[in-house]
Design a protein around this motif. Sequence first.
Motif, PDB file in Angstrom:
ATOM      1  N   LEU A 126       0.826  -1.198   0.000  1.00 25.31           N
ATOM      2  CA  LEU A 126       0.000   0.000   0.000  1.00 25.31           C
ATOM      3  C   LEU A 126       0.865   1.254   0.000  1.00 25.31           C
ATOM      4  O   LEU A 126       1.849   1.334   0.732  1.00 25.31           O
ATOM      5  CB  LEU A 126      -0.905  -0.010   1.243  1.00 25.31           C
ATOM      6  CG  LEU A 126      -2.038   0.985   1.261  1.00 25.31           C
ATOM      7  CD1 LEU A 126      -3.058   0.665   0.166  1.00 25.31           C
ATOM      8  CD2 LEU A 126      -2.719   0.966   2.625  1.00 25.31           C
ATOM      9  N   THR A 127       0.523   2.235  -0.847  1.00 18.31           N
ATOM     10  CA  THR A 127       1.301   3.476  -0.931  1.00 18.31           C
ATOM     11  C   THR A 127       0.504   4.709  -0.518  1.00 18.31           C
ATOM     12  O   THR A 127       1.074   5.784  -0.383  1.00 18.31           O
ATOM     13  CB  THR A 127       1.833   3.704  -2.363  1.00 18.31           C
ATOM     14  OG1 THR A 127       0.722   3.778  -3.255  1.00 18.31           O
ATOM     15  CG2 THR A 127       2.779   2.588  -2.780  1.00 18.31           C
ATOM     16  N   SER A 128      -0.806   4.556  -0.332  1.00 18.98           N
ATOM     17  CA  SER A 128      -1.628   5.725  -0.057  1.00 18.98           C
ATOM     18  C   SER A 128      -2.790   5.377   0.872  1.00 18.98           C
ATOM     19  O   SER A 128      -3.426   4.336   0.716  1.00 18.98           O
ATOM     20  CB  SER A 128      -2.145   6.258  -1.396  1.00 18.98           C
ATOM     21  OG  SER A 128      -3.271   7.042  -1.262  1.00 18.98           O
ATOM     22  N   ILE A 129      -3.044   6.249   1.839  1.00 15.47           N
ATOM     23  CA  ILE A 129      -4.239   6.178   2.677  1.00 15.47           C
ATOM     24  C   ILE A 129      -5.192   7.215   2.080  1.00 15.47           C
ATOM     25  O   ILE A 129      -4.906   8.409   2.100  1.00 15.47           O
ATOM     26  CB  ILE A 129      -3.927   6.511   4.157  1.00 15.47           C
ATOM     27  CG1 ILE A 129      -2.890   5.548   4.741  1.00 15.47           C
ATOM     28  CG2 ILE A 129      -5.208   6.561   4.987  1.00 15.47           C
ATOM     29  CD1 ILE A 129      -3.344   4.139   4.941  1.00 15.47           C
ATOM     30  N   LYS A 130      -6.293   6.769   1.517  1.00 18.68           N
ATOM     31  CA  LYS A 130      -7.213   7.656   0.803  1.00 18.68           C
ATOM     32  C   LYS A 130      -8.074   8.487   1.760  1.00 18.68           C
ATOM     33  O   LYS A 130      -8.170   8.199   2.944  1.00 18.68           O
ATOM     34  CB  LYS A 130      -8.122   6.838  -0.119  1.00 18.68           C
ATOM     35  CG  LYS A 130      -7.378   6.024  -1.156  1.00 18.68           C
ATOM     36  CD  LYS A 130      -7.000   6.841  -2.354  1.00 18.68           C
ATOM     37  CE  LYS A 130      -6.214   6.105  -3.396  1.00 18.68           C
ATOM     38  NZ  LYS A 130      -6.857   5.089  -4.136  1.00 18.68           N
ATOM     39  N   SER A 131      -8.733   9.479   1.199  1.00 18.36           N
ATOM     40  CA  SER A 131      -9.573  10.371   2.002  1.00 18.36           C
ATOM     41  C   SER A 131     -10.714   9.616   2.670  1.00 18.36           C
ATOM     42  O   SER A 131     -11.259   8.667   2.110  1.00 18.36           O
ATOM     43  CB  SER A 131     -10.115  11.514   1.142  1.00 18.36           C
ATOM     44  OG  SER A 131     -10.947  11.028   0.126  1.00 18.36           O
ATOM     45  N   SER A 132     -10.997  10.021   3.890  1.00 18.63           N
ATOM     46  CA  SER A 132     -12.088   9.489   4.717  1.00 18.63           C
ATOM     47  C   SER A 132     -12.012   7.982   4.936  1.00 18.63           C
ATOM     48  O   SER A 132     -13.017   7.358   5.282  1.00 18.63           O
ATOM     49  CB  SER A 132     -13.447   9.858   4.113  1.00 18.63           C
ATOM     50  OG  SER A 132     -13.588  11.250   4.016  1.00 18.63           O
ATOM     51  N   LEU A 133     -10.839   7.393   4.769  1.00 23.61           N
ATOM     52  CA  LEU A 133     -10.704   5.937   4.863  1.00 23.61           C
ATOM     53  C   LEU A 133     -11.243   5.392   6.180  1.00 23.61           C
ATOM     54  O   LEU A 133     -11.966   4.405   6.193  1.00 23.61           O
ATOM     55  CB  LEU A 133      -9.241   5.515   4.680  1.00 23.61           C
ATOM     56  CG  LEU A 133      -8.999   4.011   4.576  1.00 23.61           C
ATOM     57  CD1 LEU A 133      -9.745   3.395   3.406  1.00 23.61           C
ATOM     58  CD2 LEU A 133      -7.514   3.721   4.449  1.00 23.61           C
ATOM     59  N   PHE A 134     -10.900   6.036   7.289  1.00 27.09           N
ATOM     60  CA  PHE A 134     -11.351   5.574   8.603  1.00 27.09           C
ATOM     61  C   PHE A 134     -12.241   6.603   9.300  1.00 27.09           C
ATOM     62  O   PHE A 134     -12.412   6.552  10.519  1.00 27.09           O
ATOM     63  CB  PHE A 134     -10.147   5.250   9.487  1.00 27.09           C
ATOM     64  CG  PHE A 134      -9.229   4.223   8.895  1.00 27.09           C
ATOM     65  CD1 PHE A 134      -9.609   2.894   8.806  1.00 27.09           C
ATOM     66  CD2 PHE A 134      -7.988   4.584   8.414  1.00 27.09           C
ATOM     67  CE1 PHE A 134      -8.765   1.941   8.253  1.00 27.09           C
ATOM     68  CE2 PHE A 134      -7.126   3.642   7.869  1.00 27.09           C
ATOM     69  CZ  PHE A 134      -7.518   2.319   7.788  1.00 27.09           C
ATOM     70  N   ALA A 135     -12.807   7.521   8.559  1.00 26.44           N
ATOM     71  CA  ALA A 135     -13.668   8.548   9.156  1.00 26.44           C
ATOM     72  C   ALA A 135     -14.842   7.881   9.860  1.00 26.44           C
ATOM     73  O   ALA A 135     -15.469   6.973   9.331  1.00 26.44           O
ATOM     74  CB  ALA A 135     -14.172   9.512   8.081  1.00 26.44           C
ATOM     75  N   GLY A 136     -15.106   8.303  11.079  1.00 26.12           N
ATOM     76  CA  GLY A 136     -16.211   7.739  11.834  1.00 26.12           C
ATOM     77  C   GLY A 136     -15.912   6.401  12.480  1.00 26.12           C
ATOM     78  O   GLY A 136     -16.801   5.779  13.049  1.00 26.12           O
ATOM     79  N   ALA A 137     -14.655   5.950  12.414  1.00 32.98           N
ATOM     80  CA  ALA A 137     -14.253   4.720  13.107  1.00 32.98           C
ATOM     81  C   ALA A 137     -13.987   5.105  14.557  1.00 32.98           C
ATOM     82  O   ALA A 137     -12.843   5.210  14.999  1.00 32.98           O
ATOM     83  CB  ALA A 137     -13.031   4.093  12.443  1.00 32.98           C
ATOM     84  N   THR A 138     -15.052   5.344  15.294  1.00 31.43           N
ATOM     85  CA  THR A 138     -14.972   5.961  16.618  1.00 31.43           C
ATOM     86  C   THR A 138     -14.286   5.101  17.677  1.00 31.43           C
ATOM     87  O   THR A 138     -13.870   5.624  18.703  1.00 31.43           O
ATOM     88  CB  THR A 138     -16.375   6.348  17.118  1.00 31.43           C
ATOM     89  OG1 THR A 138     -17.207   5.189  17.110  1.00 31.43           O
ATOM     90  CG2 THR A 138     -16.985   7.424  16.232  1.00 31.43           C
ATOM     91  N   SER A 139     -14.147   3.807  17.470  1.00 32.28           N
ATOM     92  CA  SER A 139     -13.496   2.928  18.453  1.00 32.28           C
ATOM     93  C   SER A 139     -12.053   2.606  18.098  1.00 32.28           C
ATOM     94  O   SER A 139     -11.354   1.949  18.878  1.00 32.28           O
ATOM     95  CB  SER A 139     -14.288   1.620  18.585  1.00 32.28           C
ATOM     96  OG  SER A 139     -15.591   1.874  19.050  1.00 32.28           O
TER      97      SER A 139
END
Length: 177
Positions: A135-148
Amino acid sequence: VFFQATALLSIIIPSGVTSMGDGLFSLATSLTSVNIPPGITRIGNNMFGGTKLTSVTISANITSIGNSAFGGVTTLTSVIFEAGSKLTSIGDYAFLGASSLTSITIPASVINIGVSAFQQTSKMTSITFEAGSKLTSIKSSLFAGATSLTSVNIPPGVTSIGDYAFQGARSLTSIII
């Protein structure tokens, strides 16, 4: 769409099947179990969106998971990738809203994970990238809302992190790059 069988609970796909279309099971809202034969190499767009699957084992032969493939599957608690995975791509919104998913290990073979792929996975506490990750990139909003989500080890080959990648991940205490 396979058919509008809202009472369908389980399906076994014959081993000779090599291709399944987009949205195939998306209206099978009671579907809790599916066996994907090893000849299938792609999980299509919105394939299982809105079903009641609780666990999924992804065959080593699957090379891509389509956009919204498991989107809105609020009952999904477990995703396991078979050893020797050939998976290279996880589509946009692939697991968006899979709010019961608690952890996942991404195979080293994955090159691309789409935008918002794990957005709103509110019970996700950990995500692991296998050693040797491509993997070379973490895209936008990838983990948005992963509150835990409490910590993330970013693979060493990642050179960019997109906008809002961790927005709302209020339990996040550690990002290791």
